[in-house]
Design a protein around this motif. Structure first.
Motif, PDB file in Angstrom:
ATOM      1  N   ALA A 137      30.932 -21.328  83.685  1.00  0.00           N
ATOM      2  CA  ALA A 137      31.287 -22.228  82.590  1.00  0.00           C
ATOM      3  C   ALA A 137      32.667 -21.856  82.073  1.00  0.00           C
ATOM      4  O   ALA A 137      33.103 -20.701  82.212  1.00  0.00           O
ATOM      5  CB  ALA A 137      30.258 -22.154  81.459  1.00  0.00           C
ATOM      6  N   VAL A 138      33.363 -22.829  81.478  1.00  0.00           N
ATOM      7  CA  VAL A 138      34.704 -22.583  80.945  1.00  0.00           C
ATOM      8  C   VAL A 138      34.886 -23.363  79.653  1.00  0.00           C
ATOM      9  O   VAL A 138      34.409 -24.489  79.512  1.00  0.00           O
ATOM     10  CB  VAL A 138      35.799 -22.955  81.972  1.00  0.00           C
ATOM     11  CG1 VAL A 138      35.740 -24.439  82.332  1.00  0.00           C
ATOM     12  CG2 VAL A 138      37.189 -22.593  81.456  1.00  0.00           C
ATOM     13  N   ALA A 139      35.576 -22.735  78.713  1.00  0.00           N
ATOM     14  CA  ALA A 139      36.001 -23.402  77.482  1.00  0.00           C
ATOM     15  C   ALA A 139      37.504 -23.203  77.347  1.00  0.00           C
ATOM     16  O   ALA A 139      38.027 -22.136  77.699  1.00  0.00           O
ATOM     17  CB  ALA A 139      35.274 -22.837  76.271  1.00  0.00           C
TER      18      ALA A 139
ATOM     19  N   GLU B 171      32.676 -17.908  81.406  1.00  0.00           N
ATOM     20  CA  GLU B 171      31.453 -17.146  81.552  1.00  0.00           C
ATOM     21  C   GLU B 171      31.217 -16.900  83.037  1.00  0.00           C
ATOM     22  O   GLU B 171      31.352 -17.813  83.851  1.00  0.00           O
ATOM     23  CB  GLU B 171      30.273 -17.918  80.959  1.00  0.00           C
ATOM     24  CG  GLU B 171      30.341 -18.118  79.454  1.00  0.00           C
ATOM     25  CD  GLU B 171      29.146 -18.902  78.928  1.00  0.00           C
ATOM     26  OE1 GLU B 171      28.291 -19.320  79.751  1.00  0.00           O
ATOM     27  OE2 GLU B 171      29.065 -19.099  77.708  1.00  0.00           O
ATOM     28  N   LEU B 172      30.875 -15.659  83.383  1.00  0.00           N
ATOM     29  CA  LEU B 172      30.630 -15.305  84.774  1.00  0.00           C
ATOM     30  C   LEU B 172      29.139 -15.146  85.021  1.00  0.00           C
ATOM     31  O   LEU B 172      28.356 -14.883  84.101  1.00  0.00           O
ATOM     32  CB  LEU B 172      31.380 -14.029  85.140  1.00  0.00           C
ATOM     33  CG  LEU B 172      32.895 -14.049  84.892  1.00  0.00           C
ATOM     34  CD1 LEU B 172      33.524 -12.736  85.342  1.00  0.00           C
ATOM     35  CD2 LEU B 172      33.554 -15.226  85.594  1.00  0.00           C
ATOM     36  N   SER B 173      28.743 -15.299  86.267  1.00  0.00           N
ATOM     37  CA  SER B 173      27.319 -15.339  86.621  1.00  0.00           C
ATOM     38  C   SER B 173      26.601 -14.025  86.382  1.00  0.00           C
ATOM     39  O   SER B 173      25.373 -13.997  86.294  1.00  0.00           O
ATOM     40  CB  SER B 173      27.162 -15.759  88.086  1.00  0.00           C
ATOM     41  OG  SER B 173      27.875 -14.870  88.942  1.00  0.00           O
ATOM     42  N   ASN B 174      27.338 -12.914  86.257  1.00  0.00           N
ATOM     43  CA  ASN B 174      26.698 -11.616  86.020  1.00  0.00           C
ATOM     44  C   ASN B 174      26.651 -11.270  84.536  1.00  0.00           C
ATOM     45  O   ASN B 174      26.310 -10.147  84.171  1.00  0.00           O
ATOM     46  CB  ASN B 174      27.423 -10.516  86.787  1.00  0.00           C
ATOM     47  CG  ASN B 174      28.800 -10.216  86.215  1.00  0.00           C
ATOM     48  OD1 ASN B 174      29.425 -11.097  85.606  1.00  0.00           O
ATOM     49  ND2 ASN B 174      29.281  -9.008  86.419  1.00  0.00           N
ATOM     50  N   GLY B 175      27.031 -12.224  83.661  1.00  0.00           N
ATOM     51  CA  GLY B 175      27.032 -11.974  82.229  1.00  0.00           C
ATOM     52  C   GLY B 175      28.353 -11.500  81.683  1.00  0.00           C
ATOM     53  O   GLY B 175      28.513 -11.362  80.463  1.00  0.00           O
ATOM     54  N   ALA B 176      29.327 -11.248  82.559  1.00  0.00           N
ATOM     55  CA  ALA B 176      30.656 -10.810  82.116  1.00  0.00           C
ATOM     56  C   ALA B 176      31.448 -12.006  81.590  1.00  0.00           C
ATOM     57  O   ALA B 176      31.045 -13.167  81.741  1.00  0.00           O
ATOM     58  CB  ALA B 176      31.391 -10.132  83.259  1.00  0.00           C
ATOM     59  N   ILE B 177      32.604 -11.712  81.011  1.00  0.00           N
ATOM     60  CA  ILE B 177      33.463 -12.755  80.452  1.00  0.00           C
ATOM     61  C   ILE B 177      34.887 -12.548  80.958  1.00  0.00           C
ATOM     62  O   ILE B 177      35.333 -11.415  81.164  1.00  0.00           O
ATOM     63  CB  ILE B 177      33.420 -12.717  78.903  1.00  0.00           C
ATOM     64  CG1 ILE B 177      34.106 -13.936  78.300  1.00  0.00           C
ATOM     65  CG2 ILE B 177      34.040 -11.427  78.370  1.00  0.00           C
ATOM     66  CD1 ILE B 177      33.909 -14.054  76.803  1.00  0.00           C
ATOM     67  N   ALA B 178      35.595 -13.652  81.199  1.00  0.00           N
ATOM     68  CA  ALA B 178      37.004 -13.603  81.591  1.00  0.00           C
ATOM     69  C   ALA B 178      37.790 -14.447  80.608  1.00  0.00           C
ATOM     70  O   ALA B 178      37.359 -15.535  80.213  1.00  0.00           O
ATOM     71  CB  ALA B 178      37.195 -14.110  83.015  1.00  0.00           C
ATOM     72  N   HIS B 179      38.960 -13.945  80.221  1.00  0.00           N
ATOM     73  CA  HIS B 179      39.784 -14.640  79.240  1.00  0.00           C
ATOM     74  C   HIS B 179      41.204 -14.743  79.786  1.00  0.00           C
ATOM     75  O   HIS B 179      41.762 -13.762  80.287  1.00  0.00           O
ATOM     76  CB  HIS B 179      39.788 -13.868  77.917  1.00  0.00           C
ATOM     77  CG  HIS B 179      40.417 -14.608  76.787  1.00  0.00           C
ATOM     78  ND1 HIS B 179      41.690 -14.358  76.358  1.00  0.00           N
ATOM     79  CD2 HIS B 179      39.941 -15.599  75.998  1.00  0.00           C
ATOM     80  CE1 HIS B 179      41.989 -15.161  75.351  1.00  0.00           C
ATOM     81  NE2 HIS B 179      40.944 -15.920  75.101  1.00  0.00           N
ATOM     82  N   ILE B 180      41.782 -15.924  79.712  1.00  0.00           N
ATOM     83  CA  ILE B 180      43.124 -16.171  80.257  1.00  0.00           C
ATOM     84  C   ILE B 180      43.979 -16.806  79.177  1.00  0.00           C
ATOM     85  O   ILE B 180      43.611 -17.817  78.580  1.00  0.00           O
ATOM     86  CB  ILE B 180      43.054 -17.081  81.491  1.00  0.00           C
ATOM     87  CG1 ILE B 180      42.304 -16.394  82.635  1.00  0.00           C
ATOM     88  CG2 ILE B 180      44.453 -17.482  81.960  1.00  0.00           C
ATOM     89  CD1 ILE B 180      42.019 -17.279  83.826  1.00  0.00           C
ATOM     90  N   HIS B 181      45.145 -16.221  78.920  1.00  0.00           N
ATOM     91  CA  HIS B 181      46.101 -16.732  77.940  1.00  0.00           C
ATOM     92  C   HIS B 181      47.364 -17.168  78.687  1.00  0.00           C
ATOM     93  O   HIS B 181      47.982 -16.364  79.389  1.00  0.00           O
ATOM     94  CB  HIS B 181      46.430 -15.627  76.925  1.00  0.00           C
ATOM     95  CG  HIS B 181      47.511 -15.981  75.960  1.00  0.00           C
ATOM     96  ND1 HIS B 181      48.220 -15.033  75.258  1.00  0.00           N
ATOM     97  CD2 HIS B 181      48.029 -17.194  75.582  1.00  0.00           C
ATOM     98  CE1 HIS B 181      49.118 -15.630  74.485  1.00  0.00           C
ATOM     99  NE2 HIS B 181      49.023 -16.935  74.672  1.00  0.00           N
ATOM    100  N   VAL B 182      47.724 -18.444  78.537  1.00  0.00           N
ATOM    101  CA  VAL B 182      48.946 -18.969  79.152  1.00  0.00           C
ATOM    102  C   VAL B 182      49.791 -19.616  78.060  1.00  0.00           C
ATOM    103  O   VAL B 182      49.269 -20.234  77.128  1.00  0.00           O
ATOM    104  CB  VAL B 182      48.637 -19.986  80.279  1.00  0.00           C
ATOM    105  CG1 VAL B 182      48.093 -19.272  81.503  1.00  0.00           C
ATOM    106  CG2 VAL B 182      47.661 -21.053  79.813  1.00  0.00           C
TER     107      VAL B 182
END
Length: 361
Positions: free
Chosen positions: A201-203, A223-234
């Motif tokens: 999922a992405v917001a 949201e990642l499938s293992n419960g982790a989170i990724a954040h990207i700032h551009v």
């Protein structure tokens, strides 16, 4: 190296005949790397502006120039095509090349939409041809090492990834900052994630502080499938240029600073340890014990090499072996899916958009 496999299945001896389509911003870089690769022989540079194509090649080149894509695709000596044209043209140009029996390399993004990208992947599959997306950043020595560490479990289970790509950049006329800069970070994320872990999922939140008519600053949360989170700032509006990523694992944390050539990667044996409940006594079970770990920092040595040259070598490997490239058409599709979902989230005020679990893997 084995011989390249054209559409008719008959091997061709010698280097792979390749044509570059597009002599604008990125085309000259492809021309230079194909010319320096022993695996390829550059035969054509195709561009609607013949004078520009001739300037790219110089006065003594034996490479032919043309404004006609049909002329390039009709040449039996051309087994592969590299496309560096605007994204809106990727579908017709790449489709024509595939239908002519040519292997295809496409600049990012793979196509203007996910649906168009699916058409290209399916066509390449039907014809047994290589379709590769030039996610150049994935072939940087630092990113290749990060992939190796992530896939090998050296960092432990992925907990978080935080990426920043900001600078005072050119405000694009036809796309927002998400479509301009985030493809780099999304392709890297797709490239380094350990097997079995994927975005679900992405917001996206964005702002247009200068009245450009499109987002100039944006934040993506995945949201990642293992419960982790990724954040990207551009960001197009930052007065300073920053290209960093922090990847936190259960064992170690990695910091990548792309602008620090003397120490691009730092690995810290520093973090938080949580005792499992079954390791605790009865009196302690209600309070999980958290301890802090502070160990050494290691900066692995990297052999500097132009990422685009490594990408060209990977294109040759995929063609000659008939196996998918590390950044094949499906990786391009996965990036497109997230970009489209992020655009929808922006339009809906930052709603978390689920990604299609049935998309082409």
């Amino acid at each position: 190296m084995t011989s390249p496999q054209p559409a008719n299945g008959q091997p061709t001896t010698g280097p792979i005949g390749v044509a570059v389509v597009g002599a604008g911003y990125w085309g000259p870089n492809l021309v230079r790397n194909f010319q320096s690769s022993p695996a390829f022989r550059l035969r054509w540079l195709c561009d609607l502006d013949i004078e520009r194509a001739n300037r790219v090649l110089g006065g003594y080149s034996t490479v032919k120039t043309t404004a006609s894509l049909d002329e390039v695709l009709a040449d039996p000596e051309v087994q592969a095509v590299a496309i560096a044209t605007p994204a809106g043209t990727h579908l017709p140009v790449a489709m024509a090349a595939l239908r002519a029996g040519k292997h295809v390399l496409v600049e990012k993004p793979l196509a203007a939409t996910y649906e168009e990208g699916v058409q290209l992947v399916e066509e390449a599959d039907r014809r047994g041809l290589t379709l590769m997306c030039d996610h150049t950043y994935c072939y940087q020595p630092a990113v290749l090492r990060i992939r190796e560490l992530m896939h090998g479990g050296d960092l432990g289970e992925l907990l978080f990834l935080d990426s920043v790509r900001i600078n005072l950049g050119l405000v694009q006329r036809d796309i927002d900052v998400v479509w301009d800069l985030a493809p780099h970070d999304l392709s890297i994320l797709d490239f380094v994630l350990p097997p079995g872990v994927r975005p679900i999922a992405v917001a996206a939140h964005g702002a247009d502080g200068i009245g450009a008519g499109r987002a100039c600053v944006a934040y993506l949360t995945l949201e990642l499938s293992n419960g982790a989170i990724a954040h990207i700032h551009v960001n197009w509006l930052s007065p300073v240029k920053i290209r960093t990523a922090i990847i936190g694992g259960s064992k170690k944390t990695l910091v990548w600073d792309d602008l620090n050539p003397s120490q691009r990667i730092s690995i810290y044996d520093k973090g938080v340890d949580v005792s499992a409940a079954d390791e605790l006594g009865d009196e302690q079970r209600r309070d999980l014990r958290i301890s802090y770990r502070s160990g050494d920092m290691v900066a692995p040595a990297l052999v500097e090499r132009e990422a685009l040259r490594t990408m060209v070598d990977e294109y040759a490997r995929a063609i000659t072996t008939g196996t998918p490239a590390l950044t094949d058409g499906r990786s391009g599709l996965r990036v497109l899916e997230i970009l489209q979902a992020a655009s929808r989230s922006l339009a809906e005020g930052g709603t978390m958009i689920k990604l299609d679990e049935g998309h082409m893997a």
